[in-house]
Write a protein that holds these residues in place. Structure first.
Motif, PDB file in Angstrom:
ATOM      1  N   MET A   1       0.830  -1.195   0.000  1.00 61.31           N
ATOM      2  CA  MET A   1       0.000   0.000   0.000  1.00 61.31           C
ATOM      3  C   MET A   1       0.868   1.250   0.000  1.00 61.31           C
ATOM      4  O   MET A   1       0.527   2.216  -0.649  1.00 61.31           O
ATOM      5  N   LEU A   2       1.982   1.194   0.733  1.00 62.13           N
ATOM      6  CA  LEU A   2       2.864   2.358   0.760  1.00 62.13           C
ATOM      7  C   LEU A   2       3.499   2.606  -0.595  1.00 62.13           C
ATOM      8  O   LEU A   2       3.654   3.746  -1.023  1.00 62.13           O
ATOM      9  N   LEU A   3       3.884   1.548  -1.284  1.00 67.66           N
ATOM     10  CA  LEU A   3       4.472   1.713  -2.610  1.00 67.66           C
ATOM     11  C   LEU A   3       3.457   2.299  -3.583  1.00 67.66           C
ATOM     12  O   LEU A   3       3.804   3.135  -4.412  1.00 67.66           O
ATOM     13  N   ILE A   4       2.206   1.883  -3.479  1.00 72.10           N
ATOM     14  CA  ILE A   4       1.167   2.417  -4.355  1.00 72.10           C
ATOM     15  C   ILE A   4       0.940   3.891  -4.055  1.00 72.10           C
ATOM     16  O   ILE A   4       0.845   4.719  -4.958  1.00 72.10           O
ATOM     17  N   THR A   5       0.888   4.239  -2.779  1.00 71.28           N
ATOM     18  CA  THR A   5       0.692   5.635  -2.393  1.00 71.28           C
ATOM     19  C   THR A   5       1.850   6.502  -2.879  1.00 71.28           C
ATOM     20  O   THR A   5       1.647   7.590  -3.414  1.00 71.28           O
ATOM     21  N   TRP A  66       9.517 -12.536  -2.384  1.00 68.93           N
ATOM     22  CA  TRP A  66      10.714 -11.951  -1.782  1.00 68.93           C
ATOM     23  C   TRP A  66      11.705 -11.547  -2.864  1.00 68.93           C
ATOM     24  O   TRP A  66      12.274 -10.447  -2.812  1.00 68.93           O
ATOM     25  N   LEU A  67      11.923 -12.408  -3.843  1.00 68.20           N
ATOM     26  CA  LEU A  67      12.864 -12.080  -4.920  1.00 68.20           C
ATOM     27  C   LEU A  67      12.361 -10.919  -5.772  1.00 68.20           C
ATOM     28  O   LEU A  67      13.141 -10.046  -6.168  1.00 68.20           O
ATOM     29  N   LEU A  68      11.068 -10.906  -6.058  1.00 71.46           N
ATOM     30  CA  LEU A  68      10.513  -9.812  -6.858  1.00 71.46           C
ATOM     31  C   LEU A  68      10.564  -8.483  -6.123  1.00 71.46           C
ATOM     32  O   LEU A  68      10.593  -7.419  -6.751  1.00 71.46           O
ATOM     33  N   SER A  69      10.572  -8.499  -4.793  1.00 76.14           N
ATOM     34  CA  SER A  69      10.630  -7.248  -4.043  1.00 76.14           C
ATOM     35  C   SER A  69      11.959  -6.519  -4.255  1.00 76.14           C
ATOM     36  O   SER A  69      12.027  -5.306  -4.073  1.00 76.14           O
ATOM     37  N   PHE A  70      12.994  -7.235  -4.652  1.00 81.19           N
ATOM     38  CA  PHE A  70      14.270  -6.579  -4.924  1.00 81.19           C
ATOM     39  C   PHE A  70      14.241  -5.782  -6.231  1.00 81.19           C
ATOM     40  O   PHE A  70      15.114  -4.959  -6.477  1.00 81.19           O
ATOM     41  N   ALA A  71      13.250  -6.016  -7.077  1.00 78.16           N
ATOM     42  CA  ALA A  71      13.140  -5.305  -8.345  1.00 78.16           C
ATOM     43  C   ALA A  71      12.385  -3.987  -8.202  1.00 78.16           C
ATOM     44  O   ALA A  71      12.271  -3.239  -9.168  1.00 78.16           O
ATOM     45  N   ILE A  72      11.882  -3.682  -7.019  1.00 82.72           N
ATOM     46  CA  ILE A  72      11.112  -2.448  -6.821  1.00 82.72           C
ATOM     47  C   ILE A  72      12.067  -1.292  -6.575  1.00 82.72           C
ATOM     48  O   ILE A  72      12.763  -1.250  -5.572  1.00 82.72           O
ATOM     49  N   HIS A  73      12.119  -0.394  -7.512  1.00 81.65           N
ATOM     50  CA  HIS A  73      12.947   0.805  -7.394  1.00 81.65           C
ATOM     51  C   HIS A  73      12.158   1.973  -7.962  1.00 81.65           C
ATOM     52  O   HIS A  73      11.323   1.809  -8.839  1.00 81.65           O
TER      53      HIS A  73
END
Length: 100
Positions: A1-5, A66-73
């Motif tokens: 939710m924080l990333l979307i906001t 977990w692995l896909l979370s490292f692609a969030i930039h």
């Protein structure tokens, strides 16, 4: 939710993005128990060690997330704070008053 906001392009679209995120989250919470219950029931019919089917699938989904979370930039999504606070003017004045 924080990333979307934080990724909302304008404040006008923030309500729409929050609504979509809440809807998808509620859908996942309503369908999740049905799917996991069905998977656990299916795993009781797999011999030998059928429980490894459910636990392995859940572990795979968690590992993929977990692995896909490292692609969030993104700009503004990561803090530039290094955890250290610089000495401020008030700290210098307190030292002068203490006689140091």
């Amino acid at each position: 939710m924080l990333l979307i906001t934080n990724s909302a392009p304008t404040h006008a679209s923030l309500g729409t993005l929050n609504g979509i995120a809440q809807t998808l989250s509620a859908a996942g919470r309503s369908v999740g128990p049905f799917i996991s219950g069905g998977l656990f029931t299916l795993s009781t019919h797999v011999q030998p060690r059928g429980e490894a089917l459910a636990w392995g699938l859940f572990a795979g989904v968690a590992l993929a997330g977990w692995l896909l979370s490292f692609a969030i930039h993104g700009e503004g999504l990561e803090s530039t704070d290094d955890g250290y606070e610089e000495e401020t003017e008030t700290d210098e004045h307190e030292e002068d008053r203490s006689g140091a």
